[in-house]
Design a protein around this motif. Structure first.
Motif, PDB file in Angstrom:
ATOM      1  N   MET A 294       7.948   2.399   0.570  1.00  0.00           N
ATOM      2  CA  MET A 294       6.755   1.626   0.905  1.00  0.00           C
ATOM      3  C   MET A 294       5.462   2.219   0.361  1.00  0.00           C
ATOM      4  O   MET A 294       4.374   1.711   0.659  1.00  0.00           O
ATOM      5  N   ARG A 295       5.560   3.256  -0.447  1.00  0.00           N
ATOM      6  CA  ARG A 295       4.325   3.854  -0.950  1.00  0.00           C
ATOM      7  C   ARG A 295       3.517   2.877  -1.801  1.00  0.00           C
ATOM      8  O   ARG A 295       2.290   2.986  -1.895  1.00  0.00           O
ATOM      9  N   HIS A 296       4.194   1.890  -2.407  1.00  0.00           N
ATOM     10  CA  HIS A 296       3.475   0.907  -3.224  1.00  0.00           C
ATOM     11  C   HIS A 296       2.537   0.039  -2.388  1.00  0.00           C
ATOM     12  O   HIS A 296       1.591  -0.555  -2.916  1.00  0.00           O
ATOM     13  N   LEU A 297       2.772  -0.018  -1.059  1.00  0.00           N
ATOM     14  CA  LEU A 297       1.915  -0.830  -0.197  1.00  0.00           C
ATOM     15  C   LEU A 297       0.499  -0.250  -0.108  1.00  0.00           C
ATOM     16  O   LEU A 297      -0.441  -0.958   0.282  1.00  0.00           O
ATOM     17  N   ILE A 298       0.355   1.023  -0.476  1.00  0.00           N
ATOM     18  CA  ILE A 298      -0.975   1.639  -0.485  1.00  0.00           C
ATOM     19  C   ILE A 298      -1.896   0.896  -1.455  1.00  0.00           C
ATOM     20  O   ILE A 298      -3.117   0.870  -1.280  1.00  0.00           O
ATOM     21  N   ASP A 299      -1.302   0.255  -2.467  1.00  0.00           N
ATOM     22  CA  ASP A 299      -2.097  -0.517  -3.431  1.00  0.00           C
ATOM     23  C   ASP A 299      -2.857  -1.657  -2.769  1.00  0.00           C
ATOM     24  O   ASP A 299      -3.853  -2.151  -3.314  1.00  0.00           O
ATOM     25  N   HIS A 300      -2.382  -2.102  -1.600  1.00  0.00           N
ATOM     26  CA  HIS A 300      -3.014  -3.237  -0.930  1.00  0.00           C
ATOM     27  C   HIS A 300      -4.087  -2.814   0.064  1.00  0.00           C
ATOM     28  O   HIS A 300      -4.731  -3.671   0.678  1.00  0.00           O
ATOM     29  N   VAL A 301      -4.283  -1.496   0.208  1.00  0.00           N
ATOM     30  CA  VAL A 301      -5.325  -0.984   1.098  1.00  0.00           C
ATOM     31  C   VAL A 301      -6.651  -1.031   0.349  1.00  0.00           C
ATOM     32  O   VAL A 301      -6.709  -0.773  -0.856  1.00  0.00           O
ATOM     33  N   SER A 302      -7.718  -1.351   1.042  1.00  0.00           N
ATOM     34  CA  SER A 302      -9.025  -1.444   0.382  1.00  0.00           C
ATOM     35  C   SER A 302      -9.405  -0.104  -0.233  1.00  0.00           C
ATOM     36  O   SER A 302      -9.130   0.970   0.320  1.00  0.00           O
ATOM     37  N   SER A 303     -10.055  -0.170  -1.390  1.00  0.00           N
ATOM     38  CA  SER A 303     -10.435   1.060  -2.107  1.00  0.00           C
ATOM     39  C   SER A 303     -11.444   1.874  -1.302  1.00  0.00           C
ATOM     40  O   SER A 303     -11.450   3.110  -1.376  1.00  0.00           O
ATOM     41  N   ALA A 304     -12.296   1.203  -0.519  1.00  0.00           N
ATOM     42  CA  ALA A 304     -13.273   1.921   0.306  1.00  0.00           C
ATOM     43  C   ALA A 304     -12.572   2.723   1.394  1.00  0.00           C
ATOM     44  O   ALA A 304     -12.942   3.869   1.692  1.00  0.00           O
ATOM     45  N   ARG A 305     -11.549   2.139   1.984  1.00  0.00           N
ATOM     46  CA  ARG A 305     -10.804   2.846   3.034  1.00  0.00           C
ATOM     47  C   ARG A 305     -10.039   4.030   2.460  1.00  0.00           C
ATOM     48  O   ARG A 305      -9.951   5.092   3.088  1.00  0.00           O
ATOM     49  N   LEU A 306      -9.505   3.855   1.257  1.00  0.00           N
ATOM     50  CA  LEU A 306      -8.785   4.962   0.616  1.00  0.00           C
ATOM     51  C   LEU A 306      -9.732   6.104   0.263  1.00  0.00           C
ATOM     52  O   LEU A 306      -9.334   7.273   0.282  1.00  0.00           O
ATOM     53  N   TYR A 307     -10.972   5.783  -0.063  1.00  0.00           N
ATOM     54  CA  TYR A 307     -11.957   6.841  -0.330  1.00  0.00           C
ATOM     55  C   TYR A 307     -12.156   7.699   0.912  1.00  0.00           C
ATOM     56  O   TYR A 307     -12.123   8.941   0.839  1.00  0.00           O
TER      57      TYR A 307
END
Length: 260
Positions: free
Chosen positions: A91-104
């Motif tokens: 499921m690591r590919h699901l990280i692609d669907h997280v907003s870029s601001a939240r990932l920052y």
């Protein structure tokens, strides 16, 4: 969106909304006891980080839980529970669907908590590092100069955090993207033999590509550029280098040069 989690309930209801068993312990002020509904105390004794509920379901609900698991395991020096490993890979590919601001924001928590080096290693072990920094893929081989450089930067960051010194968020990004930026500069320079033009274009290409994953605020991107340009200025003679002493980014650029 899990709107049911926005409703307050009893302790017994709340406990199942926690992410991990070690984060689901409660303190009873009446008899000074620990309330443990999920086996968190046993996991602490075994140094195991375990998701509450089915890992596949919990990671699908919120993929950021995968990154939180890595961060907590690195911070506590715990191992991930065996039933978490396969779901992370699947499921690591699901990280692609997280907003870029939240990932920052999540990236800052991972690398500014005093355990950046161990976090980096765990992210690499679970193939999550290149999920966040795709351009790093050719530069993280064990024993490579680029890997050694990044590890030194992370050690330096950990040392600063652990003795209470401030850290600049741009420093980590400047380090992770340094080798991709240098490689892009070389490619552009072949078509446009003006080094300053090539380096400025390379900055925009590399930072633009990274922003598709992690949303770097403009002030951070500008400071990354200042750190990179500072490497050129610090290697020069004359007034350009002297003027740097008055700049806000001087210390970061100088520390970057020392680690290089």
């Amino acid at each position: 969106m899990l709107v049911r989690d926005n409703v307050y309930g009893t302790l017994e209801q709340d406990v199942w909304r926690r992410d991990f068993t070690v984060n689901a312990l409660y303190y009873n002020i009446h008899d000074f006891s620990i309330v443990d509904h999920t086996g968190g105390m046993a996991d602490i004794e075994k140094k195991i980080l375990r998701v509450i509920g089915n890992p596949s379901v919990r990671f699908r609900e919120d993929p950021v839980r995968i990154l939180r698991a890595i961060r907590l395991a690195a911070k506590l020096n715990f191992n991930l529970a065996e039933d978490m490993v396969q779901p992370i890979h699947e499921m690591r590919h699901l990280i692609d669907h997280v907003s870029s601001a939240r990932l920052y924001e999540e990236t800052l928590k991972m690398f500014h908590g005093g355990h950046a080096l161990s976090t980096f290693q765990k992210l690499h072990d679970y193939e999550l590092l290149t999920q966040l920094f795709p351009q790093l893929k050719p530069y993280i081989e064990e024993g490579s100069q680029s890997r050694a450089f990044i590890e030194e930067v992370l050690k330096s960051t950990d040392n600063r955090v652990n003795i209470g010194k401030p850290v600049n968020p741009a420093f980590i990004f400047a380090a992770f993207l340094w080798f991709p930026y240098m490689e892009e500069t070389k490619k552009i320079f072949q078509d446009n033999p003006n080094y300053l033009v090539a380096t400025l274009k390379a900055m925009d290409v590399v930072l633009g590509s990274q922003r598709t994953k992690i949303g770097l605020p403009k002030r951070i991107s500008l400071t990354v550029k200042d750190i990179w340009l500072g490497q050129i200025r610090l290697a020069s003679n004359g007034h350009k280098r002297a003027r740097m002493f008055e700049e806000s980014y001087f210390r970061a650029a100088y520390d970057f040069l020392l680690i290089r």
